[in-house]
Design a protein around this motif. Structure first.
Motif, PDB file in Angstrom:
ATOM      1  N   ASP A 120      25.283  -5.103 -43.884  1.00  0.00           N
ATOM      2  CA  ASP A 120      23.973  -4.532 -44.229  1.00  0.00           C
ATOM      3  C   ASP A 120      23.011  -5.685 -44.486  1.00  0.00           C
ATOM      4  OD1 ASP A 120      23.361  -1.368 -45.395  1.00  0.00           O
ATOM      5  OD2 ASP A 120      21.830  -2.906 -45.716  1.00  0.00           O
ATOM      6  N   HIS A 165      16.687   2.448 -38.336  1.00  0.00           N
ATOM      7  CA  HIS A 165      16.021   1.363 -39.076  1.00  0.00           C
ATOM      8  C   HIS A 165      15.979   0.062 -38.280  1.00  0.00           C
ATOM      9  CE1 HIS A 165      15.584   3.581 -42.791  1.00  0.00           C
ATOM     10  NE2 HIS A 165      16.853   3.964 -42.717  1.00  0.00           N
ATOM     11  N   TRP A 204      21.037   5.873 -55.189  1.00  0.00           N
ATOM     12  CA  TRP A 204      21.502   6.370 -53.882  1.00  0.00           C
ATOM     13  C   TRP A 204      22.647   7.366 -54.015  1.00  0.00           C
ATOM     14  CZ3 TRP A 204      18.994   5.464 -49.420  1.00  0.00           C
ATOM     15  CH2 TRP A 204      19.630   5.867 -48.245  1.00  0.00           C
ATOM     16  N   PHE A 258      15.541  -1.529 -49.454  1.00  0.00           N
ATOM     17  CA  PHE A 258      16.377  -0.535 -50.130  1.00  0.00           C
ATOM     18  C   PHE A 258      16.670  -0.907 -51.586  1.00  0.00           C
ATOM     19  CE2 PHE A 258      16.720   0.958 -45.875  1.00  0.00           C
ATOM     20  CZ  PHE A 258      17.041   2.299 -45.967  1.00  0.00           C
ATOM     21  N   MET A 277      23.268   6.770 -40.129  1.00  0.00           N
ATOM     22  CA  MET A 277      21.842   6.825 -40.490  1.00  0.00           C
ATOM     23  C   MET A 277      21.200   5.442 -40.625  1.00  0.00           C
ATOM     24  SD  MET A 277      21.446  10.031 -40.444  1.00  0.00           S
ATOM     25  CE  MET A 277      19.882  10.444 -41.195  1.00  0.00           C
ATOM     26  N   PHE A 321      28.361  -0.514 -39.883  1.00  0.00           N
ATOM     27  CA  PHE A 321      27.028  -1.122 -39.733  1.00  0.00           C
ATOM     28  C   PHE A 321      26.013  -0.328 -40.561  1.00  0.00           C
ATOM     29  CE2 PHE A 321      22.827  -1.233 -37.885  1.00  0.00           C
ATOM     30  CZ  PHE A 321      22.597  -2.600 -37.831  1.00  0.00           C
ATOM     31  N   GLY A 322      25.230  -1.042 -41.388  1.00  0.00           N
ATOM     32  CA  GLY A 322      24.285  -0.365 -42.281  1.00  0.00           C
ATOM     33  C   GLY A 322      25.052   0.412 -43.328  1.00  0.00           C
ATOM     34  N   LEU A 336      29.176   4.846 -48.862  1.00  0.00           N
ATOM     35  CA  LEU A 336      29.549   6.270 -48.851  1.00  0.00           C
ATOM     36  C   LEU A 336      30.453   6.595 -47.663  1.00  0.00           C
ATOM     37  CD1 LEU A 336      26.224   8.042 -49.964  1.00  0.00           C
ATOM     38  CD2 LEU A 336      28.271   7.589 -51.323  1.00  0.00           C
ATOM     39  N   ILE A 337      30.186   5.979 -46.499  1.00  0.00           N
ATOM     40  CA  ILE A 337      31.043   6.221 -45.325  1.00  0.00           C
ATOM     41  C   ILE A 337      32.336   5.401 -45.458  1.00  0.00           C
ATOM     42  CG2 ILE A 337      31.213   5.849 -42.811  1.00  0.00           C
ATOM     43  CD1 ILE A 337      29.487   8.282 -43.588  1.00  0.00           C
TER      44      ILE A 337
HETATM   45  C1  LIG Z   1      19.695   5.321 -44.642  1.00  0.00           C
HETATM   46  S1  LIG Z   1      20.660   3.978 -45.190  1.00  0.00           S
HETATM   47  C2  LIG Z   1      22.314   4.549 -44.823  1.00  0.00           C
HETATM   48  C3  LIG Z   1      23.365   3.887 -45.668  1.00  0.00           C
HETATM   49  C4  LIG Z   1      24.784   4.417 -45.477  1.00  0.00           C
HETATM   50  N1  LIG Z   1      25.236   4.239 -44.109  1.00  0.00           N
HETATM   51  C5  LIG Z   1      24.905   5.868 -45.871  1.00  0.00           C
HETATM   52  O1  LIG Z   1      25.149   6.706 -44.999  1.00  0.00           O
HETATM   53  O2  LIG Z   1      24.765   6.177 -47.081  1.00  0.00           O
HETATM   54  C6  LIG Z   1      20.379   2.738 -43.948  1.00  0.00           C
HETATM   55  C7  LIG Z   1      21.016   1.406 -44.244  1.00  0.00           C
HETATM   56  O3  LIG Z   1      20.843   0.580 -43.079  1.00  0.00           O
HETATM   57  C8  LIG Z   1      20.580  -0.730 -43.527  1.00  0.00           C
HETATM   58  N2  LIG Z   1      19.939  -1.521 -42.457  1.00  0.00           N
HETATM   59  C9  LIG Z   1      18.669  -1.448 -42.002  1.00  0.00           C
HETATM   60  N3  LIG Z   1      18.459  -2.369 -41.035  1.00  0.00           N
HETATM   61  C10 LIG Z   1      19.643  -3.035 -40.874  1.00  0.00           C
HETATM   62  C11 LIG Z   1      20.072  -4.110 -40.033  1.00  0.00           C
HETATM   63  N4  LIG Z   1      19.254  -4.686 -39.149  1.00  0.00           N
HETATM   64  N5  LIG Z   1      21.346  -4.551 -40.153  1.00  0.00           N
HETATM   65  C12 LIG Z   1      22.198  -3.958 -41.046  1.00  0.00           C
HETATM   66  N6  LIG Z   1      21.838  -2.944 -41.867  1.00  0.00           N
HETATM   67  C13 LIG Z   1      20.582  -2.487 -41.784  1.00  0.00           C
HETATM   68  C14 LIG Z   1      19.699  -0.527 -44.749  1.00  0.00           C
HETATM   69  O4  LIG Z   1      19.622  -1.677 -45.542  1.00  0.00           O
HETATM   70  C15 LIG Z   1      20.401   0.653 -45.411  1.00  0.00           C
HETATM   71  O5  LIG Z   1      21.397   0.253 -46.313  1.00  0.00           O
END
Ligand SMILES: C[S@@+](CC[C@H](N)C(=O)[O-])C[C@H]1O[C@@H](n2cnc3c(N)ncnc32)[C@H](O)[C@@H]1O
Length: 204
Positions: free
Chosen positions: A66, A112, A12, A5, A108, A44-45, A50-51
Motif C-alpha cells: 500500500d 485509486h 476504517w 488515507f 477496491m 495490492f492496496g 480486511l482482505i
Molecule cells: C478503498 S481502500 C481499500 C483498502 C482495502 N483493500 C479494503 O478493502 O479495505 C484503497 C487502498 O488502496 C491504496 N492505494 C491507492 N493507491 C495505491 C497505489 N498506487 N499502490 C498501492 N496502494 C494504493 C490506498 O492507500 C488504500 O489503502
C-alpha cells in the motif's frame, strides 16, 4: 507523498459498510480460487488488512502492499496477522518488488491508480508463471459512488470488457468476472466485480 488515507485509517475498521463489503469480497475470493498453504500472495492496496485477514489462514504468506503508511500501521497492529502478513509501503509500479507471487489479490484499490494499463503490467510482472489474479472493484458507474471532489479517485469503476482486454494484453488469460457484491444506495445499485485470471505458463 501525501497520505490520502491518513484520516480514514483511524476509523476504517469501525465502518460496517467497509467490513461487510470486504467480507463479501474475501468470501467470493475463497469460493472462486483454490488458496493453498504453500502460496505467497500479494494484497495490492491492502489497507488495514480486511482482505488479508480473510485469506491469511489459508496461505503461507501475504505481502500487504500500500502507499498509505497509516493504513498499513493499522494492519501491522493486528496480532492475528503477525508472522503471516508483512507490510510494504511503496508504489510497486515505480519500485517493483524482487519477489514473484502465486496470487495477486486486490479490493477496491484499482480505481485509486490513474494508469490501469501500467498497473496490470506490473501485476503480470509480479506473478509467477501460472500465477493468478483475483481483483475486485466497482463496475463502471455514473461517478456518484464517491462524494464529489474526493481526491485520489481516478476511475468511476471499470468496464469489464476494457479490463479483460488489458489483462489479455499483459499475458493474463482465462479471464472470468463474477459479481461479488452489490452496494445499494437509495434507488442506485453499484455492483462490485471480482475478476479472476491466470498468467500463461511458458510453453514446455
Ligand atoms: C478503498 S481502500 C481499500 C483498502 C482495502 N483493500 C479494503 O478493502 O479495505 C484503497 C487502498 O488502496 C491504496 N492505494 C491507492 N493507491 C495505491 C497505489 N498506487 N499502490 C498501492 N496502494 C494504493 C490506498 O492507500 C488504500 O489503502
Amino acid at each position: 507523498m501525501v497520505d490520502l488515507f491518513e484520516e480514514k485509517a483511524k476509523d476504517w475498521d469501525k465502518d460496517d459498510f467497509k467490513t461487510r463489503l470486504s467480507r463479501a469480497i474475501g468470501t467470493t475470493m475463497l469460493e472462486r480460487l483454490d488458496f493453498t498453504a504453500d502460496m505467497d500472495i500479494m494484497d495490492f492496496g491492502a489497507g488495514t488488512g480486511l482482505i488479508a485477514g480473510h485469506l491469511a489462514p489459508k496461505v503461507a504468506h501475504i505481502a500487504a502492499v500500500d502507499i498509505s503508511q497509516a493504513m498499513l500501521d493499522r494492519l501491522a497492529a493486528k496480532p492475528e496477522l503477525r508472522g503471516k502478513v508483512d507490510t510494504l509501503c511503496q508504489d510497486i509500479m515505480d519500485h517493483p518488488l524482487p519477489q514473484k507471487f502465486d496470487v495477486i489479490v486486490s479490493a477496491m484499490a484499482m480505481h485509486h491508480v490513474e494508469d490501469t494499463d501500467k498497473l496490470i503490467e506490473s501485476f503480470a510482472a509480479h506473478l509467477k508463471a501460472g500465477g493468478r489474479v483475483a481483483l475486485a472493484d466497482l463496475d463502471h458507474e455514473d461517478g456518484t459512488f464517491h462524494p464529489a471532489g474526493t481526491t485520489g479517485v481516478f476511475h468511476a469503476g471499470f468496464k469489464r470488457d476494457l479490463l479483460q482486454r488489458l489483462l489479455n494484453k499483459h499475458g493474463i488469460s482465462d479471464v472470468q468476472f463474477v459479481t461479488a457484491y452489490a452496494v445499494e444506495r437509495g434507488d442506485k445499485v453499484f455492483p462490485i466485480f471480482l475478476v479472476l485470471g491466470q498468467k500463461s505458463a511458458p510453453a514446455a
